[in-house]
Motif scaffolding. Structure first.
Motif, mmCIF file in Angstrom:
data_model
loop_
_atom_site.group_PDB
_atom_site.id
_atom_site.type_symbol
_atom_site.label_atom_id
_atom_site.label_comp_id
_atom_site.label_asym_id
_atom_site.label_seq_id
_atom_site.Cartn_x
_atom_site.Cartn_y
_atom_site.Cartn_z
ATOM 1 N N PHE A 246 2.361 -13.192 1.345
ATOM 2 C CA PHE A 246 1.324 -12.597 0.510
ATOM 3 C C PHE A 246 0.026 -12.353 1.270
ATOM 4 C CE2 PHE A 246 4.015 -15.196 -2.403
ATOM 5 C CZ PHE A 246 4.669 -14.129 -2.976
ATOM 6 N N ASP A 247 -0.267 -13.166 2.279
ATOM 7 C CA ASP A 247 -1.472 -12.937 3.083
ATOM 8 C C ASP A 247 -1.357 -11.619 3.849
ATOM 9 O OD1 ASP A 247 -2.815 -15.265 2.323
ATOM 10 O OD2 ASP A 247 -1.729 -16.466 3.804
ATOM 11 N N LYS A 248 -0.190 -11.390 4.456
ATOM 12 C CA LYS A 248 0.019 -10.143 5.196
ATOM 13 C C LYS A 248 0.047 -8.952 4.227
ATOM 14 C CE LYS A 248 0.735 -8.765 9.485
ATOM 15 N NZ LYS A 248 -0.208 -9.090 10.560
ATOM 16 N N ALA A 249 0.623 -9.157 3.076
ATOM 17 C CA ALA A 249 0.646 -8.096 2.073
ATOM 18 C C ALA A 249 -0.776 -7.710 1.680
ATOM 19 C CB ALA A 249 1.433 -8.542 0.845
ATOM 20 N N LEU A 250 -1.635 -8.700 1.440
ATOM 21 C CA LEU A 250 -3.025 -8.429 1.077
ATOM 22 C C LEU A 250 -3.754 -7.684 2.195
ATOM 23 C CD1 LEU A 250 -3.939 -11.775 -0.710
ATOM 24 C CD2 LEU A 250 -4.074 -9.487 -1.709
ATOM 25 N N GLU A 251 -3.449 -8.030 3.421
ATOM 26 C CA GLU A 251 -4.083 -7.362 4.565
ATOM 27 C C GLU A 251 -3.820 -5.852 4.510
ATOM 28 O OE1 GLU A 251 -3.353 -7.120 9.380
ATOM 29 O OE2 GLU A 251 -2.995 -9.040 8.351
ATOM 30 N N TYR A 252 -2.583 -5.459 4.248
ATOM 31 C CA TYR A 252 -2.242 -4.038 4.224
ATOM 32 C C TYR A 252 -2.707 -3.370 2.933
ATOM 33 C CZ TYR A 252 0.309 -4.081 8.590
ATOM 34 O OH TYR A 252 0.627 -4.144 9.924
ATOM 35 N N PHE A 253 -2.664 -4.080 1.813
ATOM 36 C CA PHE A 253 -3.183 -3.498 0.564
ATOM 37 C C PHE A 253 -4.676 -3.195 0.697
ATOM 38 C CE2 PHE A 253 0.357 -5.821 -1.922
ATOM 39 C CZ PHE A 253 1.178 -4.716 -1.831
ATOM 40 N N HIS A 254 -5.434 -4.130 1.269
ATOM 41 C CA HIS A 254 -6.866 -3.904 1.468
ATOM 42 C C HIS A 254 -7.105 -2.769 2.457
ATOM 43 C CE1 HIS A 254 -8.521 -7.008 -1.027
ATOM 44 N NE2 HIS A 254 -7.809 -7.979 -0.445
ATOM 45 N N GLU A 255 -6.217 -2.650 3.459
ATOM 46 C CA GLU A 255 -6.325 -1.542 4.420
ATOM 47 C C GLU A 255 -6.154 -0.205 3.701
ATOM 48 O OE1 GLU A 255 -7.270 -0.185 8.090
ATOM 49 O OE2 GLU A 255 -7.070 -2.317 7.564
ATOM 50 N N ALA A 256 -5.226 -0.172 2.741
ATOM 51 C CA ALA A 256 -4.997 1.056 1.972
ATOM 52 C C ALA A 256 -6.226 1.425 1.151
ATOM 53 C CB ALA A 256 -3.793 0.879 1.051
ATOM 54 N N LEU A 257 -6.980 0.415 0.689
ATOM 55 C CA LEU A 257 -8.169 0.669 -0.132
ATOM 56 C C LEU A 257 -9.380 1.083 0.687
ATOM 57 C CD1 LEU A 257 -7.842 -2.293 -2.667
ATOM 58 C CD2 LEU A 257 -7.428 0.141 -3.103
ATOM 59 N N LYS A 258 -9.317 0.927 2.020
ATOM 60 C CA LYS A 258 -10.455 1.285 2.874
ATOM 61 C C LYS A 258 -10.569 2.788 3.099
ATOM 62 C CE LYS A 258 -10.527 -2.977 5.655
ATOM 63 N NZ LYS A 258 -10.324 -3.516 7.029
ATOM 64 N N ILE A 259 -9.487 3.526 2.855
ATOM 65 C CA ILE A 259 -9.483 4.955 3.138
ATOM 66 C C ILE A 259 -10.497 5.662 2.256
ATOM 67 C CG2 ILE A 259 -8.040 7.005 3.277
ATOM 68 C CD1 ILE A 259 -7.277 4.773 5.203
ATOM 69 N N ASP A 260 -11.142 6.665 2.821
ATOM 70 C CA ASP A 260 -12.143 7.450 2.096
ATOM 71 C C ASP A 260 -11.575 7.934 0.769
ATOM 72 O OD1 ASP A 260 -14.000 9.291 1.171
ATOM 73 O OD2 ASP A 260 -14.566 9.900 3.195
ATOM 74 N N GLY A 261 -12.323 7.751 -0.304
ATOM 75 C CA GLY A 261 -11.862 8.087 -1.646
ATOM 76 C C GLY A 261 -11.461 9.546 -1.829
ATOM 77 N N GLN A 262 -11.967 10.454 -0.969
ATOM 78 C CA GLN A 262 -11.634 11.864 -1.129
ATOM 79 C C GLN A 262 -10.159 12.137 -0.818
ATOM 80 O OE1 GLN A 262 -13.142 14.547 1.979
ATOM 81 N NE2 GLN A 262 -13.721 12.748 3.185
ATOM 82 N N PHE A 263 -9.496 11.209 -0.106
ATOM 83 C CA PHE A 263 -8.111 11.435 0.276
ATOM 84 C C PHE A 263 -7.118 10.882 -0.737
ATOM 85 C CE2 PHE A 263 -10.348 11.357 4.428
ATOM 86 C CZ PHE A 263 -10.038 12.639 4.851
ATOM 87 N N VAL A 264 -7.585 10.089 -1.694
ATOM 88 C CA VAL A 264 -6.652 9.431 -2.613
ATOM 89 C C VAL A 264 -7.039 9.702 -4.058
ATOM 90 C CG1 VAL A 264 -6.004 7.600 -1.011
ATOM 91 C CG2 VAL A 264 -7.983 7.287 -2.496
ATOM 92 N N GLU A 265 -6.068 9.518 -4.948
ATOM 93 C CA GLU A 265 -6.290 9.743 -6.372
ATOM 94 C C GLU A 265 -6.473 8.414 -7.086
ATOM 95 O OE1 GLU A 265 -2.686 11.672 -7.415
ATOM 96 O OE2 GLU A 265 -3.300 13.634 -6.630
ATOM 97 N N ASN A 266 -7.030 8.497 -8.300
ATOM 98 C CA ASN A 266 -7.235 7.289 -9.099
ATOM 99 C C ASN A 266 -5.905 6.609 -9.428
ATOM 100 O OD1 ASN A 266 -10.039 7.446 -9.185
ATOM 101 N ND2 ASN A 266 -10.029 8.767 -10.994
ATOM 102 N N ARG A 267 -4.844 7.392 -9.599
ATOM 103 C CA ARG A 267 -3.539 6.799 -9.894
ATOM 104 C C ARG A 267 -3.112 5.867 -8.757
ATOM 105 N NH1 ARG A 267 0.430 8.477 -13.307
ATOM 106 N NH2 ARG A 267 -0.604 10.480 -13.588
#
Length: 565
Positions: free
Chosen positions: A205-226
């Protein structure tokens, strides 16, 4: 809507070539507006017109792109909107065939990726990966690296679904490396999220959180609210698994906020359930109940809306299919009439065949009744006479004679039951390990020295034991053989079994007659049903039964079965 109305007006008075273009434009417009039934209707019409042109001219070089557009849209809607994987598969295969023939790389990739997703939906992860790997190979020297990134990532997801986590991470690494190289930021985000899911599945779960947080770092213009709702929900689940309820609550609430922004009912429902679990685990039962109630209410509302939507879609689909069928009916009434006459003749033939079969079954039942009345009366009369003599003389031989009569009657009833087994023609065949059945039967004949060589799987049913038992019984009762040698051979998709005894043998003139119903040969003949049952059962299995001479002495009964291919 004005554009659609203008196109519909043009459609009423236009030439065939223009009609195809308008149908394709309408299909695109309706798809953008998410009116998928209408989009499908116009794509199907364009496809039909293009098919007619192909049939008339023999080639449609000028229409290949149009045909590929129509087929791809039809396949997409059947696969991802209507959840009809069978039709989606059919149309993607048609699209792929034309794209390969015309060397159209764009639609080859679209078709292969569509087929990859369908195979995944069907649980065929290896086949799915083969399609995505083909895309990767096709795009090795092309500029369209984004589709290569997607295909690499989908191969990784297939490995994850099949729980091959190291291979999944290996392909995720390839995908994210290429995405970073070409600055494909959205892909970097969703690949990071997918890698988090792999580690979550591995309970890291620690490694999973690392990558989930990495996914959230991307500039919001590239991702959707979904996407943000899904990622935050998975972050919350990871913290929940670590029993960090305060952090789980924060991210679950974020997920709910993002889901509300785009009114994603499915995501909102999942967030309510997640919040209910978090509050329950943290001991806040009142809030857990409140969120669970919100979850249940939304679930019921979604169910009602989905039911109404399905009814509307069914009505639209019905109207569309009715129009198509009416058009087809107008063109083919003469053909239908001809087919009806053919079907009527076939039905009459089937009725005659069924009547013939029914008459045969009645005849079999008549014979069964005749044998039961005749042989049972004889056997019971002998038993009764023997019992009467026993009362006068107390000779044990008379008591044994009575037992023999009763045993013969019981045996006769069993034989009749076996006869009924093969008369019924509605039994399903399944695979049997033939040597296991033979070993089981041979254990009941201790007076026989049995040798068995070979093995195979055969198509049969419950009557198989009766077939084998009849052959063993004949070897003991009729041939008087002290031994039985059994050889099983596989060849040309059949299994041949040879039962060789060293008994009296059977003259050539009787080798076929012994398989006839009620035929009795020699002093030991009884009902004349044993080998009749054997042959009829083997024929029902799609096999055969016949007799050969054993050298220097005896008989060989040969059974030929269909074999498991």
């Amino acid at each position: 809507m004005e554009e659609i109305n203008a196109l519909l007006a043009k459609l009423k008075n236009c030439k065939e070539n223009n009609e195809i273009d308008i149908h394709l434009q309408l299909a695109d417009k309706y798809r953008v507006q998410q009116e998928y039934e209408k989009s499908l209707e116009h794509s199907l019409k364009a496809n039909n017109l293009l098919t007619i042109l192909q049939d008339e001219s023999g080639r449609i070089d000028d229409y290949n792109i149009k045909l590929l557009k129509a087929l791809s849209n039809i396949a997409h809607i059947f696969t991802f909107i209507q959840d009809d994987k069978e039709k989606g598969l059919s149309y993607y295969l048609k699209s792929l065939k034309i794209a390969e023939l015309t060397e159209n790389l764009e639609f080859q990739v679209i078709s292969l990726q569509g087929l990859g997703f369908i195979q995944r939906f069907l649980g065929n992860y290896n086949k799915s990966s083969e399609y995505f790997q083909t895309v990767v190979e096709l795009l090795q020297d092309e500029e369209d690296s984004e589709k290569m990134v997607i295909s690499l990532n989908e191969i990784a997801n297939n490995y994850c679904y099949s729980k091959s986590y190291p291979k999944s991470l290996e392909y995720h690494e390839k995908a994210i490396e290429l995405a970073q190289k070409i600055n494909y930021q959205y892909a970097v985000s969703f690949i990071s999220h997918d890698m988090g899911l792999v580690y979550f599945s591995m309970e890291d779960f620690d490694k999973a959180l690392e990558y989930f947080h990495e996914a959230l770092k991307i500039d919001g213009q590239f991702v959707e609210n979904r996407f943000l709702a899904v990622v935050n929900g998975n972050v919350a689940n990871s913290y929940l698994s670590k029993k960090d309820y305060s952090q789980a609550l924060i991210y679950a609430q974020k997920a709910l906020d993002f889901a509300r922004e785009f009114d994603g009912k499915a995501e909102i429902k999942s967030c309510y359930f997640l919040l209910a679990v978090i509050y329950r685990e943290s001991g806040e039962y009142e809030k857990a109940y409140e969120n669970l109630e919100e979850y249940i209410n939304l679930k019921e509302k979604m169910f009602n809306e989905e039911s109404q939507k399905k009814i509307a879609e069914m009505q639209t689909r019905y109207d569309t299919e009715r129009k198509v069928k009416e058009a087809e009916l107008a063109k083919s009434q003469a053909l239908i009439l001809k087919l009806k006459n053919v079907e009527l003749a076939k039905a009459n033939s089937n009725i005659k065949l069924k009547n013939t079969e029914l008459q045969a079954h009645r005849e079999h039942l008549r014979i069964i009744n005749q044998i039961l009345r005749h042989d049972l009366m004889n056997n019971l009369s002998k038993s009764l006479s023997a019992l009467n003599l026993f009362e006068d003389s107390f000779e044990k031989e008379m008591l044994q004679e009575a037992r023999n009569g009763i045993w013969k009657s019981t045996e006769l009833i069993n034989r009749m039951r076996e006869l009924e087994t093969f008369i019924a023609d509605n039994q399903n065949l399944k695979f049997y390990q033939l040597d296991d059945v033979i070993n089981q039967i041979s254990g009941q004949y201790s007076e026989l020295h049995v040798t068995l060589e070979g093995s195979c799987h055969v198509l049969a049913d419950e009557a198989l034991e009766s077939v084998i038992d009849n052959i063993f019984r004949n070897a003991v009762v009729h041939s008087g053989s002290p031994s039985l040698q059994i050889l099983i051979k596989q060849q040309n998709n059949v299994c041949e079994v040879r039962f060789a005894d060293q008994g009296k043998g059977i003259p050539d003139e009787y080798k076929e007659k012994v398989f006839e119903e009620l035929f009795q040969y020699g002093l030991t003949g009884h009902t004349g049903l044993g080998l009749f049952i054997v042959r009829k059962t083997m024929e029902r299995y799609g096999g055969s039964a016949f007799i050969e001479d054993n050298k220097p002495q005896g008989t060989i009964v040969v059974l030929v079965f269909k074999m498991l291919k």
